[in-house]
Design an enzyme around this catalytic site. Structure first.
Site, PDB file in Angstrom:
ATOM      1  CD  GLU A  51      11.451  -7.298   5.948  1.00 44.25           C
ATOM      2  OE1 GLU A  51      12.220  -8.106   6.619  1.00 44.25           O
ATOM      3  OE2 GLU A  51      10.407  -6.753   6.767  1.00 44.25           O
TER       4      GLU A  51
ATOM      5  N   PRO B 242       0.934  -1.309   0.189  1.00 42.76           N
ATOM      6  CG  PRO B 242       0.102  -1.137   2.102  1.00 42.76           C
ATOM      7  CD  PRO B 242       0.751  -2.018   1.068  1.00 42.76           C
ATOM      8  CG  ASN B 243      -0.074   4.318   1.324  1.00 38.82           C
ATOM      9  OD1 ASN B 243      -1.532   4.888   0.908  1.00 38.82           O
ATOM     10  ND2 ASN B 243      -0.233   3.811   2.542  1.00 38.82           N
TER      11      ASN B 243
ATOM     12  CE1 TYR C  57       9.132   4.743   3.125  1.00 32.67           C
ATOM     13  CE2 TYR C  57       7.456   6.606   3.236  1.00 32.67           C
ATOM     14  CZ  TYR C  57       7.978   5.586   3.630  1.00 32.67           C
ATOM     15  OH  TYR C  57       7.369   4.998   4.616  1.00 32.67           O
TER      16      TYR C  57
ATOM     17  CB  ALA D 265       1.591  -0.020   6.406  1.00 29.85           C
TER      18      ALA D 265
ATOM     19  NE  ARG E 267      10.035   5.772   8.703  1.00 32.01           N
ATOM     20  CZ  ARG E 267       9.326   5.480   7.881  1.00 32.01           C
ATOM     21  NH1 ARG E 267       9.513   4.606   6.856  1.00 32.01           N
ATOM     22  NH2 ARG E 267       8.163   6.430   7.724  1.00 32.01           N
TER      23      ARG E 267
ATOM     24  NE  ARG F  61       4.032   6.622   1.415  1.00 34.43           N
ATOM     25  CZ  ARG F  61       4.272   5.265   2.077  1.00 34.43           C
ATOM     26  NH1 ARG F  61       4.701   4.212   1.255  1.00 34.43           N
ATOM     27  NH2 ARG F  61       4.095   4.990   3.293  1.00 34.43           N
TER      28      ARG F  61
ATOM     29  CG  ASN G 180       8.162  -2.055   0.369  1.00 32.05           C
ATOM     30  OD1 ASN G 180       8.051  -2.224   1.386  1.00 32.05           O
ATOM     31  ND2 ASN G 180       9.109  -0.860  -0.185  1.00 32.05           N
TER      32      ASN G 180
ATOM     33  CG  HIS H  23      10.995  -2.281   4.278  1.00 28.04           C
ATOM     34  ND1 HIS H  23       9.707  -2.494   4.231  1.00 28.04           N
ATOM     35  CD2 HIS H  23      11.524  -3.701   5.156  1.00 28.04           C
ATOM     36  CE1 HIS H  23       9.403  -3.377   4.844  1.00 28.04           C
ATOM     37  NE2 HIS H  23      10.365  -4.405   5.420  1.00 28.04           N
TER      38      HIS H  23
HETATM   39  C1  DQA Z   1       8.332   0.844   3.705  1.00 28.97           C
HETATM   40  C2  DQA Z   1       8.626   1.088   5.190  1.00 28.97           C
HETATM   41  C3  DQA Z   1       7.392   0.826   6.035  1.00 28.97           C
HETATM   42  O1  DQA Z   1       7.178   1.187   7.479  1.00 28.97           O
HETATM   43  C4  DQA Z   1       6.095   1.898   5.483  1.00 28.97           C
HETATM   44  O2  DQA Z   1       4.906   1.554   5.943  1.00 28.97           O
HETATM   45  C5  DQA Z   1       5.883   2.099   3.876  1.00 28.97           C
HETATM   46  C6  DQA Z   1       7.235   1.813   3.253  1.00 28.97           C
HETATM   47  C7  DQA Z   1       9.696   1.081   3.146  1.00 28.97           C
HETATM   48  O3  DQA Z   1       9.648   0.885   2.021  1.00 28.97           O
HETATM   49  O4  DQA Z   1      10.628   1.996   3.622  1.00 28.97           O
HETATM   50  O5  DQA Z   1       5.180   2.074   3.308  1.00 28.97           O
HETATM   51  O6  DQA Z   1       7.902  -0.504   3.399  1.00 28.97           O
END
Ligand code: DQA
Length: 150
Positions: free
Chosen positions: A104, A15-16, A28, A83, A113, A23, A80, A106
């Protein structure tokens, strides 16, 4: 039933992440998901791999795609989960349920964080975690597949 393993690496984004580029760029970065896909495709082409890049805002879709990765014989999955990383037991179970290795990924380093980002359900089952390198996190993860580490 086992299917032949292909050269395709699934790159699944949660998501997002469709809003990458605009964003919270201070966290990011300014690269979009299309930019990242292009970078991964360039690398994949040189290493006899193919990329299947996807994004969804829906948790169950990520579960379905993880199952599909195994059914289609994907070489590996870069995930990725955004959240959902920090909330989804369904994703933890899905990763445990398939034999396809999952890395995984990120952009940021969630461990540095807010505290609610410190727990990773994805990381409890993933073969490897790459975080904190911005868009390059994806590339580092793909390099681990290409080198045979994963
Ligand atoms: C994320 C880190 C997550 O905590 C966050 O909710 C994201 C992006 C990252 O790529 O740094 O949406 O996965």
């Amino acid at each position: 039933m086992s299917v032949p393993i292909t050269n395709t690496v699934y790159v699944l984004n949660g998501p997002n992440l469709n809003l990458l580029g605009t964003r919270e760029p201070d966290i990011y970065g300014s690269e979009t998901l299309d930019d990242i896909a292009g970078m991964l495709e360039d690398f994949a082409r040189e290493h006899d791999l193919a990329i299947d890049m996807r994004q969804t805002n829906h948790e169950g879709m990520l579960v379905d795609w993880l199952h599909e990765a195994q059914a289609e014989g994907a070489r590996a999955v870069l995930l990725n989960a955004a959240a959902y990383t920090h909330t989804s037991i369904a994703l933890l179970d899905a990763i445990k349920a398939i034999r396809t290795p999952v890395i995984e990924v990120h952009l940021s380093d969630p461990k540095t964080r807010e505290e609610f980002r410190h727990r990773s359900y994805v990381g409890m089952a993933a073969a490897k975690t790459v975080e904190g390198h911005g868009a390059k996190s994806y590339l580092i993860a793909l390099e681990a597949v290409a080198s045979g580490e994963i």
